[in-house]
Design a protein around this motif. Structure first.
Motif, mmCIF file in Angstrom:
data_model
loop_
_atom_site.group_PDB
_atom_site.id
_atom_site.type_symbol
_atom_site.label_atom_id
_atom_site.label_comp_id
_atom_site.label_asym_id
_atom_site.label_seq_id
_atom_site.Cartn_x
_atom_site.Cartn_y
_atom_site.Cartn_z
ATOM 1 N N HIS A 3 -114.726 23.043 55.300
ATOM 2 C CA HIS A 3 -114.896 24.119 56.279
ATOM 3 C C HIS A 3 -116.056 23.807 57.220
ATOM 4 C CE1 HIS A 3 -114.718 28.770 56.963
ATOM 5 N NE2 HIS A 3 -114.356 28.076 58.013
ATOM 6 N N PHE B 52 -115.246 23.406 61.166
ATOM 7 C CA PHE B 52 -115.908 24.309 62.110
ATOM 8 C C PHE B 52 -116.744 23.529 63.121
ATOM 9 C CE2 PHE B 52 -120.041 26.247 63.035
ATOM 10 C CZ PHE B 52 -119.645 27.282 63.867
ATOM 11 N N THR C 114 -124.101 22.085 59.874
ATOM 12 C CA THR C 114 -123.453 23.285 59.358
ATOM 13 C C THR C 114 -123.389 23.221 57.843
ATOM 14 O OG1 THR C 114 -122.056 23.394 61.337
ATOM 15 C CG2 THR C 114 -121.377 24.717 59.443
ATOM 16 N N ALA D 23 -121.656 25.461 54.605
ATOM 17 C CA ALA D 23 -120.699 26.518 54.264
ATOM 18 C C ALA D 23 -120.925 26.926 52.811
ATOM 19 C CB ALA D 23 -119.262 26.041 54.458
ATOM 20 N N LEU E 258 -121.031 30.566 56.936
ATOM 21 C CA LEU E 258 -121.383 29.362 57.684
ATOM 22 C C LEU E 258 -122.784 29.533 58.263
ATOM 23 C CD1 LEU E 258 -118.036 28.991 59.647
ATOM 24 C CD2 LEU E 258 -118.774 27.561 57.723
ATOM 25 N N THR F 271 -119.524 29.753 69.460
ATOM 26 C CA THR F 271 -119.543 29.604 68.000
ATOM 27 C C THR F 271 -118.575 30.586 67.344
ATOM 28 O OG1 THR F 271 -121.498 31.032 67.797
ATOM 29 C CG2 THR F 271 -121.875 28.641 67.851
ATOM 30 N N LYS G 204 -115.454 29.541 64.930
ATOM 31 C CA LYS G 204 -115.289 30.134 63.590
ATOM 32 C C LYS G 204 -113.878 30.683 63.419
ATOM 33 C CE LYS G 204 -116.723 34.270 62.548
ATOM 34 N NZ LYS G 204 -116.514 35.459 61.813
ATOM 35 N N SER H 224 -110.724 27.795 58.733
ATOM 36 C CA SER H 224 -110.933 29.248 58.802
ATOM 37 C C SER H 224 -109.594 29.976 58.767
ATOM 38 C CB SER H 224 -111.674 29.643 60.089
ATOM 39 O OG SER H 224 -113.010 29.233 60.083
ATOM 40 N N ILE I 187 -115.277 35.620 56.461
ATOM 41 C CA ILE I 187 -116.022 34.467 56.949
ATOM 42 C C ILE I 187 -117.103 34.985 57.885
ATOM 43 C CG2 ILE I 187 -115.924 32.286 58.221
ATOM 44 C CD1 ILE I 187 -112.924 32.147 57.429
ATOM 45 N N LEU J 147 -121.039 34.106 59.906
ATOM 46 C CA LEU J 147 -121.711 32.995 60.574
ATOM 47 C C LEU J 147 -123.099 33.397 61.029
ATOM 48 C CD1 LEU J 147 -121.765 30.225 62.159
ATOM 49 C CD2 LEU J 147 -120.666 31.453 64.037
#
Length: 143
Positions: A56, A60, A80, A82, A100, A118, A122, A128, A135, A137
């Protein structure tokens, strides 16, 4: 365009005393150990949730790179993480959330545009779309 690839797993024994090995088509993982103790007791090896987290984060970040390019930006660096939440529920275990965390250095981008892009990454990243959980972020723009 259509792409197909694969991963595979071998398992021997029961749940707690058994052991497994995970492999990927690319060879990035070749008979890499996984099992109950790696998943729930912090022992060496990997587990499906860790691999989903890596997938992920990678997906992403690549999606964001594409979206940034389409908007005329190029990141100097993006990192990033996750975090995957696995919880026991009435019907068994389920991945219930992914969080994230992105830190990015992107020259000349305004904060509002960064947040817009962003959020689009996502929502649009294929991993995703695969996951049926919450989810979230946190995205930080650095200079």
């Amino acid at each position: 365009m259509k792409m197909k690839t694969h991963g595979s797993a071998v398992w021997e024994g029961g749940l707690k005393d058994g052991k497994g090995a995970i492999s990927t088509k690319s060879g990035a993982l070749e008979s890499y150990p996984y099992g109950f103790s790696a998943r729930f007791e912090g022992k060496p090896g990997t587990n499906p949730e860790e691999l989903i987290g890596a997938a992920h984060a990678g997906c992403f970040t690549m999606a964001l790179s594409l979206i940034l390019g389409e908007a005329g930006f190029t990141a100097e660096k993006m990192e990033t993480k996750a975090d995957i939440t696995l919880e026991k529920q009435e019907e068994g275990f389920a991945i219930t959330a992914v969080h994230l965390t992105l830190t990015a250095t992107i020259p000349s981008i305004e904060q509002a545009k960064f947040e817009e892009l962003t959020a689009a990454a996502k929502a649009g990243c294929p991993v995703s779309k695969l996951l049926s959980c919450e989810i979230t972020l946190d995205a930080t723009l650095t200079s």
